[in-house]
Scaffold this active site. Structure first.
Site, PDB file in Angstrom:
ATOM      1  N   ASP A   1      40.904   3.420  10.447  1.00 46.02           N
ATOM      2  CA  ASP A   1      39.612   4.099  10.413  1.00 46.02           C
ATOM      3  C   ASP A   1      38.993   3.789   9.051  1.00 46.02           C
ATOM      4  O   ASP A   1      39.462   4.249   8.018  1.00 46.02           O
ATOM      5  CB  ASP A   1      39.821   5.611  10.611  1.00 46.02           C
ATOM      6  CG  ASP A   1      38.494   6.377  10.673  1.00 46.02           C
ATOM      7  OD1 ASP A   1      37.497   5.897  10.095  1.00 46.02           O
ATOM      8  OD2 ASP A   1      38.474   7.467  11.276  1.00 46.02           O
TER       9      ASP A   1
ATOM     10  N   ARG B   1      24.843   1.144  31.271  1.00 41.91           N
ATOM     11  CA  ARG B   1      26.158   1.596  30.800  1.00 41.91           C
ATOM     12  C   ARG B   1      27.087   0.399  30.559  1.00 41.91           C
ATOM     13  O   ARG B   1      27.861   0.375  29.610  1.00 41.91           O
ATOM     14  CB  ARG B   1      26.803   2.580  31.798  1.00 41.91           C
ATOM     15  CG  ARG B   1      28.253   2.900  31.423  1.00 41.91           C
ATOM     16  CD  ARG B   1      28.895   4.115  32.103  1.00 41.91           C
ATOM     17  NE  ARG B   1      28.428   4.381  33.443  1.00 41.91           N
ATOM     18  CZ  ARG B   1      28.762   3.692  34.534  1.00 41.91           C
ATOM     19  NH1 ARG B   1      29.605   2.665  34.452  1.00 41.91           N
ATOM     20  NH2 ARG B   1      28.275   4.006  35.710  1.00 41.91           N
TER      21      ARG B   1
ATOM     22  N   TYR C   1      41.124  12.328   9.846  1.00 47.23           N
ATOM     23  CA  TYR C   1      39.933  13.129  10.130  1.00 47.23           C
ATOM     24  C   TYR C   1      40.305  14.258  11.113  1.00 47.23           C
ATOM     25  O   TYR C   1      41.077  14.046  12.048  1.00 47.23           O
ATOM     26  CB  TYR C   1      38.875  12.198  10.739  1.00 47.23           C
ATOM     27  CG  TYR C   1      37.630  12.906  11.188  1.00 47.23           C
ATOM     28  CD1 TYR C   1      36.714  13.401  10.263  1.00 47.23           C
ATOM     29  CD2 TYR C   1      37.364  13.077  12.542  1.00 47.23           C
ATOM     30  CE1 TYR C   1      35.580  14.058  10.677  1.00 47.23           C
ATOM     31  CE2 TYR C   1      36.218  13.730  12.966  1.00 47.23           C
ATOM     32  CZ  TYR C   1      35.335  14.221  12.032  1.00 47.23           C
ATOM     33  OH  TYR C   1      34.214  14.869  12.438  1.00 47.23           O
TER      34      TYR C   1
ATOM     35  N   LYS D   1      28.216   7.820   9.804  1.00 44.74           N
ATOM     36  CA  LYS D   1      28.296   7.920   8.346  1.00 44.74           C
ATOM     37  C   LYS D   1      27.636   6.694   7.707  1.00 44.74           C
ATOM     38  O   LYS D   1      26.444   6.517   7.854  1.00 44.74           O
ATOM     39  CB  LYS D   1      29.765   8.106   7.934  1.00 44.74           C
ATOM     40  CG  LYS D   1      30.560   9.068   8.850  1.00 44.74           C
ATOM     41  CD  LYS D   1      30.091  10.507   8.786  1.00 44.74           C
ATOM     42  CE  LYS D   1      30.687  11.413   9.870  1.00 44.74           C
ATOM     43  NZ  LYS D   1      32.118  11.374  10.076  1.00 44.74           N
TER      44      LYS D   1
HETATM   45  C1  PLP Z   1      33.060  11.673  11.128  1.00 48.88           C
HETATM   46  C2  PLP Z   1      34.341  10.945  11.210  1.00 48.88           C
HETATM   47  C3  PLP Z   1      34.942  10.645  12.456  1.00 48.88           C
HETATM   48  C4  PLP Z   1      34.367  11.126  13.762  1.00 48.88           C
HETATM   49  O1  PLP Z   1      33.145  10.525  14.036  1.00 48.88           O
HETATM   50  P1  PLP Z   1      31.979  11.237  14.903  1.00 48.88           P
HETATM   51  O2  PLP Z   1      30.916  10.178  14.889  1.00 48.88           O
HETATM   52  O3  PLP Z   1      31.599  12.488  14.198  1.00 48.88           O
HETATM   53  O4  PLP Z   1      32.547  11.491  16.254  1.00 48.88           O
HETATM   54  C5  PLP Z   1      36.122   9.909  12.461  1.00 48.88           C
HETATM   55  N1  PLP Z   1      36.698   9.500  11.302  1.00 48.88           N
HETATM   56  C6  PLP Z   1      36.167   9.789  10.106  1.00 48.88           C
HETATM   57  C7  PLP Z   1      36.867   9.330   8.860  1.00 48.88           C
HETATM   58  C8  PLP Z   1      34.974  10.514  10.007  1.00 48.88           C
HETATM   59  O5  PLP Z   1      34.475  10.809   8.820  1.00 48.88           O
END
Ligand code: PLP
Length: 401
Positions: free
Chosen positions: A182, A58, A110, A207
């Site tokens: 982000d 961890r 998001y 993603k």
């Molecule tokens: C999918 C997404 C998140 C969240 O990520 P997870 O891996 O699903 O927890 C945050 N910001 C954006 C822009 C996203 O597309």
């Protein structure tokens, strides 16, 4: 990965870093690809003297270290920290704020980020103010002494609006406030927020960085030693860390990010131009074409003005046509998420953004006839033909052709 030439460090380019950063060969076996270090614990020769760098998985793990090193190199950061999801990365950053702190955020973040800001952060005494026009109004939303963070998502989801990171960062820094971006939609190949003045960049690795729709993971990257101390303490204390196997897979995915991001951009540009020219379409949101209202920001903030793989458009014929389009499309899969090698499409008002009240949704441009597409790395001609036939059928079955 910087090397020395004539006494100067030469910065390697993106593709070279993607392949080699954090990817040393195994010094014992010579293995070119690191093994997956599944062991949860590591032997010590005497009390407090571990054999190598590791004690307990961890706290740190070789596969996570390698992945973090690679992301730091690609985002021009000194440090990166990996988490079990993008949402966990967001949660860790918000948890680092003291009770009474205030955050200013763009409105169309998001959905999961919005949920955390409004339902979880509030419970531990952190307040978030949302602004649809953050570049214009950030200064007046700052509460002196209390505002600690400005949260930007650019491009926004699902309408692909852009925020000028540098403009917001200049105002924030005058007030001693940190800026988080982000960068999930653009990936580190298309946009590097730290270069434009952001203090922390976060990704849902799920993603583009992993890129193969088979890992849930997140990452945050930054330069400050102080942030490194605070955030790595929380990464370990909260324990929302990714598994060694996920780190290994995401690291493998990251090595081809530049190839995938270029193909996805090429495909999205082809599709966006065809949509723009179609009589079945009301409007197209894609930052890679000149009709985009924030095209100027894309030109200075994105690599070569690239638009990335995401776009959205309004189809004629309302919600029925939008649903039919997703029914008739064949190469694109009807599914949530984005950033994988396979193309996906969805209707935000009925799927990813269904939880937002209709008036708020429509104020942000998320109408019932809006379709969001994530272009993968298939051949552009096949995606184009698929989109055109689906448009035709969706509009006909609506009785308007
Ligand atoms: C999918 C997404 C998140 C969240 O990520 P997870 O891996 O699903 O927890 C945050 N910001 C954006 C822009 C996203 O597309």
């Amino acid at each position: 990965m910087g090397s020395m030439e004539n006494g100067h460090s030469t910065e390697r380019r993106f593709g070279t870093l993607a392949v080699h950063a954090g990817a040393p060969h195994d010094p014992v076996t010579g293995a070119v690809i690191a093994p997956i270090s599944l062991s949860t614990t590591y032997a010590q020769t005497s009390v407090g003297s571990p054999v190598g760098l590791y004690e307990y998985t961890r706290s740190s793990n070789p596969n996570r270290d390698n992945f973090e090193t690679a992301v730091a190199a690609l985002e021009h950061a000194k440090y990166a920290l990996a988490y079990s999801s993008g949402s966990a990365a967001t949660a860790n950053i918000l948890q680092s704020l003291a009770r009474g702190s205030h955050v200013v955020s763009v409105s169309d973040v998001y959905g999961g980020t919005h949920r955390y800001f409004t339902k979880v952060a509030a419970a531990h005494g952190v307040q978030v103010t949302f602004s649809p026009t953050i570049e214009l109004h950030v200064e007046e939303l700052i509460r002196p002494g209390d505002t600690k963070l400005i949260w930007i998502e650019t491009p926004s989801n699902p309408t692909l609006g852009l925020v000028d990171i540098k403009a917001v960062a200049e105002i924030a820094h005058r007030h001693g406030i940190l800026v988080v971006v982000d960068n999930t939609f653009m990936s580190p190949y298309v946009q590097n927020p730290l270069v434009h003045g952001a203090d922390i960049v976060v990704h849902s690795v799920t993603k583009y960085i992993n890129g193969h729709s088979d890992v849930l993971m997140g990452v945050a990257a930054f330069n400050s030693d102080d942030l490194k101390e605070r955030l790595s303490f929380l990464q370990n204390a909260i324990g929302a860390v990714p598994s060694p196997f996920d780190c290994w897979l995401a690291h493998r995915g990251l090595k081809t990010l530049h190839l995938r991001a270029r193909e996805a951009t090429k495909n999205a540009t082809t599709v966006a131009k065809a949509l723009e020219a179609s009589s079945h379409v009301i409007s197209v949101n894609y930052p890679g074409i000149d009709s985009h209202p924030h095209r100027k920001i894309a030109l200075k903030q994105h690599r070569d003005g690239m638009g990335g793989g995401m776009l959205s458009f309004r189809i004629k014929g309302g919600q029925t046509a939008a649903h039919n389009f997703c029914k008739y499309i064949k190469v694109f899969t009807l599914a949530e998420s984005l950033g994988g090698v396979e193309s996906l499409c969805e209707v935000p008002s009925s799927m990813t953004h269904a939880g937002i009240p209709k008036d708020q949704r429509e104020a942000a441009g998320v109408f019932d006839d809006l379709v969001r597409m994530s272009c993968g790395v298939e051949d552009a001609e096949d995606l184009l033909a698929d989109v055109l036939q689906a448009l035709e059928k969706a509009d006909m079955s609506n009785g308007s052709a």
